[in-house]
Design an enzyme around this catalytic site. Structure first.
Site, PDB file in Angstrom:
ATOM      1  N   ARG A  53       0.858  -1.188   0.000  1.00 53.33           N
ATOM      2  CA  ARG A  53       0.000   0.000   0.000  1.00 53.33           C
ATOM      3  C   ARG A  53       0.893   1.235   0.000  1.00 53.33           C
ATOM      4  NH1 ARG A  53      -2.574   0.974   5.375  1.00 53.33           N
ATOM      5  NH2 ARG A  53      -1.038   2.635   5.403  1.00 53.33           N
ATOM      6  N   HIS A  91      -3.523   4.719   4.420  1.00 52.17           N
ATOM      7  CA  HIS A  91      -4.733   3.895   4.403  1.00 52.17           C
ATOM      8  C   HIS A  91      -5.884   4.668   3.775  1.00 52.17           C
ATOM      9  CE1 HIS A  91      -7.947   1.235   5.539  1.00 52.17           C
ATOM     10  NE2 HIS A  91      -8.565   2.250   6.109  1.00 52.17           N
ATOM     11  N   TYR A 117       3.651   4.944  11.824  1.00 49.93           N
ATOM     12  CA  TYR A 117       3.882   3.519  12.061  1.00 49.93           C
ATOM     13  C   TYR A 117       4.784   2.804  11.064  1.00 49.93           C
ATOM     14  CZ  TYR A 117      -0.147   3.396   8.869  1.00 49.93           C
ATOM     15  OH  TYR A 117      -0.988   3.576   7.809  1.00 49.93           O
TER      16      TYR A 117
HETATM   17  C1  TPP Z   1     -15.588  -5.109  10.681  1.00 51.38           C
HETATM   18  C2  TPP Z   1     -14.710  -3.908  10.546  1.00 51.38           C
HETATM   19  N1  TPP Z   1     -13.829  -3.635  11.512  1.00 51.38           N
HETATM   20  C3  TPP Z   1     -13.026  -2.557  11.424  1.00 51.38           C
HETATM   21  C4  TPP Z   1     -13.101  -1.720  10.353  1.00 51.38           C
HETATM   22  C5  TPP Z   1     -12.200  -0.478  10.258  1.00 51.38           C
HETATM   23  N2  TPP Z   1     -11.235  -0.646   9.183  1.00 51.38           N
HETATM   24  C6  TPP Z   1     -11.452  -0.152   7.959  1.00 51.38           C
HETATM   25  S1  TPP Z   1     -10.273  -0.599   6.867  1.00 51.38           S
HETATM   26  C7  TPP Z   1      -9.425  -1.459   8.055  1.00 51.38           C
HETATM   27  C8  TPP Z   1      -8.162  -2.168   7.691  1.00 51.38           C
HETATM   28  C9  TPP Z   1      -8.345  -3.147   6.562  1.00 51.38           C
HETATM   29  O1  TPP Z   1      -7.116  -3.704   6.227  1.00 51.38           O
HETATM   30  P1  TPP Z   1      -6.959  -4.702   5.005  1.00 51.38           P
HETATM   31  O2  TPP Z   1      -8.024  -5.737   5.055  1.00 51.38           O
HETATM   32  O3  TPP Z   1      -5.575  -5.204   4.984  1.00 51.38           O
HETATM   33  O4  TPP Z   1      -7.275  -3.834   3.722  1.00 51.38           O
HETATM   34  P2  TPP Z   1      -6.455  -2.611   3.144  1.00 51.38           P
HETATM   35  O5  TPP Z   1      -7.022  -1.367   3.762  1.00 51.38           O
HETATM   36  O6  TPP Z   1      -5.027  -2.818   3.483  1.00 51.38           O
HETATM   37  O7  TPP Z   1      -6.709  -2.620   1.674  1.00 51.38           O
HETATM   38  C10 TPP Z   1     -10.066  -1.374   9.284  1.00 51.38           C
HETATM   39  C11 TPP Z   1      -9.579  -1.969  10.519  1.00 51.38           C
HETATM   40  C12 TPP Z   1     -14.040  -2.042   9.357  1.00 51.38           C
HETATM   41  N3  TPP Z   1     -14.203  -1.288   8.276  1.00 51.38           N
HETATM   42  N4  TPP Z   1     -14.823  -3.134   9.488  1.00 51.38           N
END
Ligand code: TPP
Ligand code: TPP
Ligand code: MG
Ligand code: MG
Lengths: 397, 339, 397, 339
Positions: free
Chosen positions: C286, C290, C299
């Site tokens: 990434r 985020h 971080y």
């Molecule tokens: C059930 C749930 N818990 C927490 C969140 C908050 N949240 C949004 S994106 C994220 C991280 C997702 O990481 P990843 O699956 O690796 O996807 P990336 O953003 O790296 O594409 C979190 C914790 C959420 N959207 N849904």
């Protein structure tokens, strides 16, 4: 969840290069670890030599007693003396083996099919039966169905009906043990059906990242109520999931008491050494119905059941003990008779005890009753005094 | 007319729907060969095949999640959750996904499907086979929630649910699956008569389960599910005491039938609302609040609630916990005699 | 969930016998499938030859445009013109590759980082930007945050914030396709962080048992917000979990557009042939924050980010295209300029459009408004007319 | 006295608790190095280590499930759920396990722990970053539920939660994390003054956030969380119109402070209850029902509710959806002028 596993980072390395598919088709079946085969042949004499034979005799006696308890309690349920019952017939080694392999300060999260883990640690038979009846001496105060007991003194956690919830809880307890600097481990028991729940996944993954001293003991008894293994998962073994959490996995013959003791002992040593969790899959067979609410005739054949009997953990162990001169028909009879008398006596005693007092309805929701609960307790008292209560009409006090 | 119990009525509705529409599929734990732990799907796998009556792995989030994906594509899934105590692993899929799909997609992805789940106590199920969580679903906008109280409605509401463009949760009163009371069966009950073939009971319409007899102090008694029979028992008892109960069976919790409530309470000026779930934030609280908002000027007495206590559900003391006809009668008396 | 896998039954076979541990330690790292390396070397010339080069040029142009959109929209968010934005910078191949490899009747369940899958299928840029603004032409009627669009005409399912919920839904859609006799597949996109949710487990396991024509595409970009891969799981690869569901698994270089196309194409062929699902893990990084609510400086190090740039999917593809004579600096400039103009024009247009009408608040909760919703709509209208509405005070109409 | 905003107050409480008791551990998504998406745990991992401030994998059921296991063994976990919209994957662990552990084990396994989660709208979070699910937890017996509305209470309630023998859910009003209203910060607000060191705000006690001024028609206005500031705004506006609002901040939803409600409403005879969650089966319904049961004879007007609409939470039209001070004022006027 800290001690890093030094896992490769997620960035795409340029190394290697050949187009490699991880696994297609998935790896072939793995033979379960065995020590003593059903036909009496010994696979691992060294391990057998490491266990005091007298202990095995005691374990066998406990397993025979367990089977007697199960048989009697199913009958009692049919006679209307218990509301519900659920046996572990054919799966005794999966409770008594781990109970023996672990220490008393190791915590246990049983499902509903392992009364043995608490009984082996000294949970009184009478208390267990008080729970089956739900009387005033039931440790859970008549709040749950039979077979959902709790054994704090034995470090065995209160049993829940929702399956799988115990798995992350066990990971958390294991984490806490390490955090406190305690040398203990935590074990969680569950069925292969339960391994389909999301809680299985989140629990094992947490434990893996944290290298928590946990043991996940999956009793693969072939069925989740009526659902056969093939409809639970397309994976040939539940234990293969260990790969996906970066933890240790082990398939074991769950009908071989020696092998179960060995597997759990190794997993405990591994956990205590700081290496993290193990997922153990014990292959066994649910000789009993799922519970007294179930009738397996609706979904499996008598032939299949008969075939499974060959693997029964009890006769296999008995033959070995007899060969060692540690068991005979007389001891068998005596053990059965004593167990039968003990359980029926406990049941009679349990039935003679009163219901849990009505106050227990409102206690333990919180540490102290809230004003609302106090008011509701008064409401109930007034209702009972009114002469219109269904509970009173049915003979409740 | 044939008589049926609720289980048979549910089975009949499912059978009709599956025969009429090959997009209807059933999925859940043990629904296939075994026919479900309450036998509601008995015989259907044999008749419609393993692809349409699907024994799922043991995972409620999976049952609802896959059913949503099926519904989006155009199938009409009927998901069974074995006990409503075990619905919570699927809570996220239900309240964050199923309830919101049509809205959040601007109407592009409606998700009509049915969730059937037995709820309530009275079967000696204790802690985890007795809960009544309907209010926690009614609170999340987007879910139609219905609760039949008898075989006629069970079939008619389920067929209505299967024709609805919205996701419908059917909370089935397991205590009275086989009879309106312990030891009696539905064949003796007028609502045990269930027409053969297709009919629907309209979603959103309450039923006057017992009209005023015209003698005595009138009181509206509002309930749903298994509690309707408990209330009927109370009403019978109160008749002799000069209290005339109009018993309203809500049948649908969302969208509720406000006109029926208002019409009755504005006539009687007195109301009791009964549900089996714990009191705090139960559905009865909503009904009382609605009565306040819409009937204040007519009220002769404060509307009272009769509910389960605010504790987890017990086992041995179940009969003390469950709201019985005596508690309902006492509340109705209090309201009737209020000055 | 029927077509049986002929998996071995759960009963303990007496076969084999040696004490075999399933996996300890777990299998070593597996090299991701690659076709075109970052350094320009070609691993799989045959596959490259199978894709029309003009298509690759089109895909590259779309990826360049995507990066321009992302850059511009992040700036617009900083200027207060968007409420929120979330870029896919560095991960473009994971959207455009699958979009290209699949057919238009294949359904897609994107997470929030794959606008490319819809744009490639013809989802209008203007509509996408209308969603970012939440105006009256937003397909989701201004009900969700920016980047949560829906594209029914493209068979791309409405985006949800809760992560992982899409995974069992995708399994269900795939099941339905087979049930209807359609030859399509369903694909679900999610991050490696999301693979920790219970829904991952239940979805893959269902699909495995049902042999549903599904593809589970895990973008392993190293982070879940601030959480690095090592804290997500102790497994070296997410794709290893395929073992535990008895399904096909594949690790692929997610920055190699060719490899992603190949992996998804193979998985789709496998699924259409009735063999069931594949779990693809695409290793990527990434490069962006985020989202606009995040600051990665808290971080991770600048060095790590710089190192990751070497793997950037765009320059690698550009070098290859240039070598084929299919791309040059002029085309690059032109593509960027056009993309920039297009997105800014779309934004200006979007901003000029009014809010979704107030009636949309109460529509689509159900197919038809309930009486309660009708009453609430009237209540709101009265409130807006009262002159006391915060919405009106803030300029809402 | 130092002034703090709610985030700082929460951070301060956690810091104090961790320093005082090494059994206190924090766990959640991004709570470590990053300090949480709302920065409530900033600096704590640096201070107390990665073993006590734990960045978990992305799995809410895992966060709560492991926290339960820790609490049973004797640790005192504080679990953060990033947004209360994402708490539902853990719903089963919370309502079936955490809520019932003490009861179902006959008191053998109490499970004291804290769940912190931001709730409510007003941050332009749309559908999935704005929900208010508190009522669906209050309904399940066994969970203490608190909702601070200001920095002073945020710290005091959290420290009380950390000392409680029961599981406590803290619903934090994220809209006012940094100020009581858009553009102002807490330092200007009396409740922004937060004592250094340890103190508690008692669980189960409401606060009179604005006492009657003694002039005008008295109305009790009952609310909690971010809506308290909205209600305060309404009260200020109404003062000029001859309406005298007594504003009650419930602070604790379970166990609620019935005496405070009854005392106020029996004095004023008029009540409005406000919550941001959808109306049907929201916590306001419970409060209205309680007012009915306990204050009927004093009522001069029907208690009204001001709530979110029964739709999912919108994005663009958020300001139209959120109950604003104008809607609160209108309801209070209606109640005050009721004849
Ligand atoms: C059930 C749930 N818990 C927490 C969140 C908050 N949240 C949004 S994106 C994220 C991280 C997702 O990481 P990843 O699956 O690796 O996807 P990336 O953003 O790296 O594409 C979190 C914790 C959420 N959207 N849904
Ligand atoms: C969450 C949840 N869903 C459903 C049930 C109902 N149920 C009780 S036991 C059982 C089957 C469990 O099978 P398995 O895990 O294989 O354990 P076994 O009974 O074979 O020992 C089911 C579905 C439950 N108790 N909890
Ligand atoms: Mg099993
Ligand atoms: Mg990621």
């Amino acid at each position: 969840m800290t001690r890093s596993n030094a896992a490769p980072t997620a960035r795409a390395p340029d190394a290697g290069g050949a187009a490699t598919s991880v696994s297609h088709p998935p790896p072939v079946a793995i033979a379960p670890m065995q020590v003593l085969r059903a036909d009496g042949t010994i696979v691992d004499p060294e391990f057998i030599a490491s266990v005091p034979p007298a202990d095995i005799a005691r374990l066998y006696a406990a397993m025979v007693a367990q089977r007697v308890y199960d048989d009697r309690m199913i009958k009692m349920q049919r006679q209307g003396r218990l509301g519900f019952y659920l046996a572990c017939t054919g799966e005794e080694a999966c409770a008594y083996g781990p109970a023996y392999a672990l220490r008393n300060d190791d915590w246990m999260y049983p499902a509903y099919r392992e009364p043995g883990v608490a009984l082996w640690r000294g949970f009184p038979l009478q208390t267990w039966v008080d729970n089956l009846v739900g009387n005033c001496d039931d440790p859970v105060k008549g709040r749950q169905m039979p077979v959902h007991w709790s054994a704090r003194a034995q470090n065995v956690v209160s049993i829940s009906s929702p399956v799988g919830t115990q798995i992350p809880q066990c990971a958390g307890t294991a984490y806490a043990m390490r955090q406190r600097g305690d040398d203990a481990v935590a074990i969680c028991f569950f069925g292969e059906g339960t391994s389909s729940e999301g809680d299985f996944h989140v629990g094992l993954n947490f434990a893996g990242v944290a290298k928590a001293p946990a043991i996940f003991f999956c009793r693969n008894n072939g069925y989740a109520i009526s659902t056969p293994y093939e409809k639970t998962t397309a994976a040939p073994h539940i234990a293969l999931r260990a790969h996906g959490y970066g933890i240790r996995g082990q398939v074991v013959d769950g009908n071989d008491l020696f092998a179960v003791i060995k597997a759990v002992g190794e997993a405990a040593a591994y956990a205590r050494a700081g290496h993290g969790p193990t997922l153990i899959e014990a292959k066994t067979y649910r000789l009993a119905a799922h519970s007294t609410s179930d009738d397996p005739k609706a979904y499996r054949s008598r032939e299949e059941e008969a075939e499974a009997l060959i693997q029964d953990p009890l006769p296999r162990l008995r033959r070995w003990l007899e060969a060692q001169g540690l068991w005979d028909e007389a001891r068998e009879q005596q053990t059965q008779t004593e167990a039968s008398e003990a359980i029926l006596a406990a049941l009679a005693l349990a039935e003679a005890k009163p219901h849990p007092p009505l106050s227990t309805l409102f206690d333990d929701v919180f540490a102290a009753r809230t004003p609302l609960l106090e008011a509701q307790a008064l409401e109930l008292a007034a209702h009972l005094a009114s002469g219109e209560s269904a509970y009173r009409a049915a003979g409740g006090h | 007319m044939p008589t049926m119990n609720i289980i048979q009525a549910v089975n009949d509705a499912l059978d009709l729907a599956m025969a009429a529409d090959k997009d209807v599929v059933i999925l859940g734990e043990d629904v296939g060969k075994f026919g479900g732990v309450f036998r509601a799907t008995v015989g259907l796998q044999e008749k419609y095949g393993e692809d349409r009556v699907i024994d799922t792995p043991l995972a409620e989030a999976g049952i609802i999640g896959t059913a949503i994906g099926m519904a989006l594509y155009g199938l009409r899934p009927v998901a069974e959750i074995q006990f409503s105590d075990f619905i919570f692993p699927a809570y996220d899929q239900i309240v964050n996904e199923l309830a919101k799909f049509r809205y959040r997609s601007g109407g592009e992805y409606p998700c009509p499907m049915v969730i059937r789940t037995p709820f309530g106590g009275g079967i000696r199920g204790g802690h985890y086979h007795s809960q009544s969580p309907e209010a926690t679903f009614a609170h999340h906008a987007g879910l139609v929630c219905v609760t039949p109280s008898n075989p006629y409605d069970a079939k008619g509401l389920l067929l209505a649910a299967l024709a609805s463009p919205d996701p419908v949760m059917v909370f089935e009163p397991k205590r009275i699956y086989r009879g309106p009371a312990h030891g009696t069966n539905w064949s003796a009950h007028p609502k045990g008569e269930v027409p053969a073939g297709h009919y629907t009971v309209p979603i959103g319409k309450a039923d006057i389960a017992r009209p005023l007899r015209g003698k005595g102090i009138p009181v509206s008694l509002i309930s749903y599910g298994a509690m309707v029979e408990t209330c009927r028992e109370a009403a019978a008892k109160l008749e002799a005491e000069g209290i005339d109960v109009e018993l309203i069976d809500l049948r649908t919790l969302v969208p509720y039938d406000l006109p029926a409530i208002v019409e009755s309470v504005s006539r009687t000026g007195r109301a009791v609302v009964a549900n089996e779930a714990p009191k705090t934030c139960g559905f009865a609280a909503e009904v009382v609040a609605l009565i306040m908002e819409h009937c204040f000027d007519w009220l002769q007495a404060p509307p009272l609630r009769v509910t389960g206590y605010d504790t987890p559900f017990p086992y041995t003391l179940e009969a003390a916990y469950l709201p019985d006809s005596g508690r309902v009668a006492a509340a109705v008396r209090q309201v009737a005699r209020y000055k």
